[in-house]
Motif scaffolding. Sequence first.
Motif, short mmCIF file in Angstrom:
data_model
loop_
_atom_site.label_atom_id
_atom_site.label_comp_id
_atom_site.label_asym_id
_atom_site.label_seq_id
_atom_site.Cartn_x
_atom_site.Cartn_y
_atom_site.Cartn_z
N ARG A 83 -1.22 -0.14 3.22
CA ARG A 83 -2.07 0.66 2.01
C ARG A 83 -3.71 0.14 1.94
N GLU A 84 -3.83 -0.64 2.88
CA GLU A 84 -5.17 -1.08 2.99
C GLU A 84 -6.11 0.00 3.75
N ARG A 85 -5.35 0.99 4.56
CA ARG A 85 -6.01 1.74 5.42
C ARG A 85 -6.70 2.78 4.81
N ILE A 86 -5.96 3.15 3.31
CA ILE A 86 -6.70 4.29 2.62
C ILE A 86 -6.85 3.65 1.17
N ARG A 87 -8.28 3.44 0.73
CA ARG A 87 -8.75 2.85 -0.22
C ARG A 87 -9.57 3.76 -1.05
N ILE A 88 -9.50 3.43 -2.34
CA ILE A 88 -10.56 4.24 -3.05
C ILE A 88 -11.08 3.08 -4.04
N ASN A 89 -12.61 3.15 -4.00
CA ASN A 89 -13.35 2.42 -4.58
C ASN A 89 -13.27 1.09 -4.11
N GLY A 90 -12.71 0.77 -2.83
CA GLY A 90 -12.75 -0.44 -2.14
C GLY A 90 -11.30 -1.17 -2.28
N LYS A 91 -10.60 -0.48 -3.26
CA LYS A 91 -9.16 -0.95 -3.47
C LYS A 91 -8.04 -0.25 -2.67
N PRO A 92 -6.94 -1.08 -2.05
CA PRO A 92 -5.98 -0.33 -1.29
C PRO A 92 -5.28 0.61 -2.33
N LEU A 93 -4.84 1.56 -1.86
CA LEU A 93 -3.98 2.65 -2.80
C LEU A 93 -2.59 1.69 -3.22
N SER A 94 -2.32 2.01 -4.68
CA SER A 94 -1.21 1.32 -5.01
C SER A 94 -0.14 1.98 -4.20
N GLU A 95 1.07 0.87 -4.53
CA GLU A 95 2.30 1.29 -3.99
C GLU A 95 3.02 2.46 -4.65
N GLU A 96 2.74 2.79 -5.99
CA GLU A 96 3.15 3.98 -6.28
C GLU A 96 2.58 5.04 -6.10
N LYS A 97 1.09 5.27 -5.83
CA LYS A 97 0.44 6.34 -5.55
C LYS A 97 0.76 6.52 -4.03
N PHE A 98 0.70 5.52 -3.18
CA PHE A 98 1.06 5.45 -1.78
C PHE A 98 2.36 6.49 -1.58
N THR A 99 3.44 5.89 -2.22
CA THR A 99 4.80 6.47 -2.03
C THR A 99 4.90 8.05 -2.47
N LYS A 100 3.92 8.30 -3.82
CA LYS A 100 4.03 9.72 -4.20
C LYS A 100 3.46 10.29 -3.17
#
Length: 490
Positions: A110-127
């Motif tokens: 999830r570190e590869r896809i960040r928004i405002n510096g923060k890795p994507l959450s597990e929920e949004k990554f899964t979605k």
Amino acid sequence: MKISMPLRMVGKTYSDAINALNSLQSNYANIMAIRESGIRKNEMALLEMVEWTRRIGYSTSDFNKLNIVHITGTKGKGSTAAFTNSILGQYKEQLPKIGLYTSPHLKTVRERIRINGKPLSEEKFTKYFYEIWNKLDKSSSPLDKFPHMTPGSMPGYFKFLTLLSFHTFLQEGCKSCVYEVGIGGEYDSTNIIEKPVACGVSLLGIDHTFMLGDTIEEIAWNKGGIFKHHVPAFTIENQPAAGMKVLKERARERDTIVTTVPIFDALDKIELGIAGSFQKTNASLAVALASQALTSMEVLENPLGTTENTSLPKEFLSGLKNTLWEGRCQTIDRGNNTWYLDGAHTKDSIEAASTWFSDVVKDSQKPKVLLFNQQSRDANALIHFMNGKIAPEVRFDYVVFTTNVTWDSGSYSVDLVSMNTCKEDVDELKVQKSIAKEWTKIDNDSKVFVSPNIEHATNLIEGLCDESLDIYVCGSLHLVGGLLVVFDGK
């Protein structure tokens, strides 16, 4: 174009998504077959990427609204991307959401896809993962044009994540994005970007020769492949002369120019968020890229200058000071020991990281430890080169060579599963035993250990003696990422 889908994919978890993603990795046998064939990336790889894009419901022109800064290079492109992202993030009122796509990851994909510096959450990554997965699973391609895209097939690991990043950033409404190239440029999966707002090239060097070429000219040709028609391009001072010549030629081919960015004097007055004196070069390139991006988006009236004495706005200075980038010249105090981490794995990056470590610890009286992993590149050559940059000011009392397996159980952290190395070589510690033998030729006074995994190596080091230790960790990002996971105890 926004695809409307349910918030949750019924019955699917983050672990399911990671297991499915890992199934897309190229295995070791396939990689070796490609290397031995001498086949390098070609235009078909990009045509296929455009076709995968169509199958998830987008045109590549849809990505233009993301106002992308596109960055390549051999060394420093990730740090440059991080600095650029942090600068853009200072303009929150005009740019409430900034996307960042980089590779590889350290602890979690999830570190590869960040928004405002923060890795994507597990929920949004899964979605978003399953939105892409299901679209691809239910669509098809004409086999006369795309013979490798058979029914039921999926893009490879990096291609899938690149598609996922575009989808995520569009769905999340990002106003600008920073994209780090995976490998090369010309045929990289990210190079379906049609109209970036700025392009950057960090330091060129020799790496990934089986894909990019054996000479600096061939590599520069590949890197310069991200240049686009009339899009301003920037690079650093002190590029290899032959590589710089090719970059200028590639810029002319694309009807643009490549501007050389000096190290800005203003950087001498601040402490950069990423340690290492060499980071001033990457930070300066980031300043030029962010300046051009902000001007293109009409946040700034005009781009900043590109002379040493250019004055930098407070937002730029704040962004550079507050940049966070784990695993690059990172210092961690753990118990009585100090760990110095850098994922350096090429000659140029090893030189930079080793110079940093030497500068930091040369006056320390603590025993020194080296923890090293490299499974695929010429590890023997790297340790010779590294020692040459450190000795005689610093010498190691203990040296530990480990695999990149995470746990004592013999398993990897789920986000760090790697099918790209020879399992037999890892299980038999073949590379580790070889470089341990080589190290004795470099320094026969060091106590040398071979470890089967990172958890074992960590426990070994922490039990070496009662004294506080300075521990230098380098050789691969897989090692640094695995070590951070072990430190977390997860």
